[in-house]
Scaffold this motif. Structure first.
Motif, PDB file in Angstrom:
ATOM      1  N   GLU A  39     -35.339 -46.312  -5.429  1.00  0.00           N
ATOM      2  CA  GLU A  39     -35.479 -46.349  -6.829  1.00  0.00           C
ATOM      3  C   GLU A  39     -34.522 -45.364  -7.655  1.00  0.00           C
ATOM      4  O   GLU A  39     -33.821 -45.456  -8.564  1.00  0.00           O
ATOM      5  N   TYR A  40     -34.717 -44.105  -7.087  1.00  0.00           N
ATOM      6  CA  TYR A  40     -33.880 -43.075  -7.562  1.00  0.00           C
ATOM      7  C   TYR A  40     -32.178 -43.431  -7.688  1.00  0.00           C
ATOM      8  O   TYR A  40     -31.591 -42.890  -8.348  1.00  0.00           O
ATOM      9  N   PHE A  41     -31.846 -43.971  -6.340  1.00  0.00           N
ATOM     10  CA  PHE A  41     -30.476 -44.119  -6.106  1.00  0.00           C
ATOM     11  C   PHE A  41     -29.983 -45.603  -7.041  1.00  0.00           C
ATOM     12  O   PHE A  41     -28.893 -45.273  -7.695  1.00  0.00           O
ATOM     13  N   SER A  42     -30.716 -46.356  -7.289  1.00  0.00           N
ATOM     14  CA  SER A  42     -30.617 -47.396  -8.028  1.00  0.00           C
ATOM     15  C   SER A  42     -30.650 -47.195  -9.812  1.00  0.00           C
ATOM     16  O   SER A  42     -30.123 -47.843 -10.428  1.00  0.00           O
ATOM     17  N   SER A  43     -31.226 -46.214  -9.943  1.00  0.00           N
ATOM     18  CA  SER A  43     -31.238 -45.772 -11.267  1.00  0.00           C
ATOM     19  C   SER A  43     -30.391 -44.687 -11.808  1.00  0.00           C
ATOM     20  O   SER A  43     -30.789 -43.793 -12.522  1.00  0.00           O
ATOM     21  N   ASN A  44     -29.447 -44.300 -11.043  1.00  0.00           N
ATOM     22  CA  ASN A  44     -28.396 -43.262 -11.109  1.00  0.00           C
ATOM     23  C   ASN A  44     -28.951 -41.810 -11.140  1.00  0.00           C
ATOM     24  O   ASN A  44     -28.594 -41.095 -11.980  1.00  0.00           O
ATOM     25  N   GLU A  45     -30.223 -41.535 -10.262  1.00  0.00           N
ATOM     26  CA  GLU A  45     -30.481 -40.273  -9.905  1.00  0.00           C
ATOM     27  C   GLU A  45     -30.319 -39.822  -8.301  1.00  0.00           C
ATOM     28  O   GLU A  45     -31.416 -39.559  -7.694  1.00  0.00           O
ATOM     29  N   PRO A  46     -29.178 -39.827  -7.783  1.00  0.00           N
ATOM     30  CA  PRO A  46     -28.982 -39.700  -6.465  1.00  0.00           C
ATOM     31  C   PRO A  46     -29.579 -38.279  -5.944  1.00  0.00           C
ATOM     32  O   PRO A  46     -29.976 -38.298  -5.056  1.00  0.00           O
ATOM     33  N   LEU A  47     -29.474 -37.255  -6.730  1.00  0.00           N
ATOM     34  CA  LEU A  47     -29.768 -35.898  -6.388  1.00  0.00           C
ATOM     35  C   LEU A  47     -31.444 -36.041  -6.274  1.00  0.00           C
ATOM     36  O   LEU A  47     -31.751 -35.514  -5.162  1.00  0.00           O
ATOM     37  N   ARG A  48     -32.191 -36.704  -6.792  1.00  0.00           N
ATOM     38  CA  ARG A  48     -33.627 -36.750  -6.870  1.00  0.00           C
ATOM     39  C   ARG A  48     -33.972 -37.592  -5.564  1.00  0.00           C
ATOM     40  O   ARG A  48     -34.647 -37.252  -4.974  1.00  0.00           O
ATOM     41  N   GLY A  49     -33.122 -38.757  -5.425  1.00  0.00           N
ATOM     42  CA  GLY A  49     -33.330 -39.640  -4.175  1.00  0.00           C
ATOM     43  C   GLY A  49     -32.832 -38.626  -2.717  1.00  0.00           C
ATOM     44  O   GLY A  49     -33.630 -38.832  -1.987  1.00  0.00           O
ATOM     45  N   LEU A  50     -31.855 -37.949  -3.077  1.00  0.00           N
ATOM     46  CA  LEU A  50     -31.434 -37.129  -1.641  1.00  0.00           C
ATOM     47  C   LEU A  50     -32.663 -36.348  -1.559  1.00  0.00           C
ATOM     48  O   LEU A  50     -32.823 -35.886  -0.192  1.00  0.00           O
ATOM     49  N   LEU A  51     -32.950 -35.521  -2.466  1.00  0.00           N
ATOM     50  CA  LEU A  51     -34.132 -34.471  -2.163  1.00  0.00           C
ATOM     51  C   LEU A  51     -35.510 -35.047  -1.631  1.00  0.00           C
ATOM     52  O   LEU A  51     -36.117 -34.505  -0.709  1.00  0.00           O
ATOM     53  N   LEU A  52     -35.753 -36.229  -2.152  1.00  0.00           N
ATOM     54  CA  LEU A  52     -36.840 -36.789  -1.826  1.00  0.00           C
ATOM     55  C   LEU A  52     -36.895 -37.282  -0.415  1.00  0.00           C
ATOM     56  O   LEU A  52     -37.913 -37.482   0.401  1.00  0.00           O
ATOM     57  N   ASP A  53     -35.633 -37.864  -0.173  1.00  0.00           N
ATOM     58  CA  ASP A  53     -35.374 -38.388   1.378  1.00  0.00           C
ATOM     59  C   ASP A  53     -35.596 -37.034   2.385  1.00  0.00           C
ATOM     60  O   ASP A  53     -35.999 -37.390   3.429  1.00  0.00           O
ATOM     61  N   GLY A  54     -34.929 -36.177   2.108  1.00  0.00           N
ATOM     62  CA  GLY A  54     -35.174 -35.019   2.770  1.00  0.00           C
ATOM     63  C   GLY A  54     -36.618 -34.304   3.135  1.00  0.00           C
ATOM     64  O   GLY A  54     -36.863 -34.160   4.239  1.00  0.00           O
ATOM     65  N   LEU A  55     -37.442 -34.509   1.735  1.00  0.00           N
ATOM     66  CA  LEU A  55     -38.862 -34.261   2.035  1.00  0.00           C
ATOM     67  C   LEU A  55     -39.516 -35.062   2.810  1.00  0.00           C
ATOM     68  O   LEU A  55     -40.202 -34.611   3.816  1.00  0.00           O
ATOM     69  N   GLY A  56     -39.246 -36.364   3.023  1.00  0.00           N
ATOM     70  CA  GLY A  56     -39.940 -37.246   3.573  1.00  0.00           C
ATOM     71  C   GLY A  56     -39.449 -36.991   5.163  1.00  0.00           C
ATOM     72  O   GLY A  56     -40.166 -37.307   6.110  1.00  0.00           O
ATOM     73  N   SER A  57     -38.236 -36.805   5.448  1.00  0.00           N
ATOM     74  CA  SER A  57     -37.798 -36.491   6.854  1.00  0.00           C
ATOM     75  C   SER A  57     -38.719 -35.248   7.358  1.00  0.00           C
ATOM     76  O   SER A  57     -39.094 -35.246   8.534  1.00  0.00           O
ATOM     77  N   ALA A  58     -38.587 -34.153   6.603  1.00  0.00           N
ATOM     78  CA  ALA A  58     -39.637 -32.982   6.731  1.00  0.00           C
ATOM     79  C   ALA A  58     -41.051 -33.477   7.062  1.00  0.00           C
ATOM     80  O   ALA A  58     -41.676 -32.921   8.182  1.00  0.00           O
TER      81      ALA A  58
END
Length: 177
Positions: free
Chosen positions: A56-75
């Motif tokens: 959702e973040y990437f498709s709504s033009n918020e890639p930084l939020r998407g990237l940060l949340l993806d990193g938190l998910g990996s952790a």
């Protein structure tokens, strides 16, 4: 976390045979687990909610939020993996056994094609994890692994695992000794 513990019936240089007829292949797998009496098969997942939100973040033009949340998910899934290892260790220590460090399909000497036999050993569907035709897990924030159980099992640090990895110096997450 979904897991099952299985009895090892035979181990040679290329395969590990388990009670019930499932066979796992891989040179690293058999070299490290040659003393295993049992094998724990685990699948860990944090589910799909985070990856849905990342999309959702990437498709709504918020890639930084998407990237940060993806990193938190990996952790988060990494913490879950450590909890899974502790769960198996606690379950086996009373029987006088040790546990090995975990091995995952796709790592050195344990081909990704071994996902299918590993998934025969653990009820991953009960926690909502399935495999694609390429052997990748859905949801993506999931990890499959095996842990050897027996006397004097081999363990290693995360830095030692990084030193053996085929990604070598190209990995941004590499841990050095």
């Amino acid at each position: 976390i979904a897991y099952e513990i299985h009895t090892a019936t035979a181990i040679d240089s290329q395969q590990l045979c388990l009670e019930g007829g499932v066979v796992l292949h891989g040179s690293t797998l058999t070299r490290i687990l040659f003393q295993a009496k049992e094998l724990a098969a685990l699948v860990c997942t944090i589910g799909s909610r985070i990856e849905d939100r990342v999309t959702e973040y990437f498709s709504s033009n918020e890639p930084l939020r998407g990237l940060l949340l993806d990193g938190l998910g990996s952790a988060a899934v990494d913490v879950l993996v450590q909890e899974g290892c502790e769960l198996i260790r606690h379950e086996t220590v009373n029987r006088g056994y040790q546990t090995s460090s975990p091995l995952s399909p796709g790592g050195p000497g344990f081909p990704l094609s071994e996902q299918w036999p590993l998934f025969q050993l653990v009820p991953a569907e009960k926690i909502g994890v399935s495999l694609t035709s390429a052997g990748l897990m859905i949801p993506r924030k999931s990890v499959s692994m095996i842990i050897g159980i027996g006397p004097q099992m081999i363990t290693w640090t995360r830095a030692e695992a990084c030193a053996r990895c085929s990604l070598g110096e190209t990995c941004h997450y590499r841990i050095r000794q």
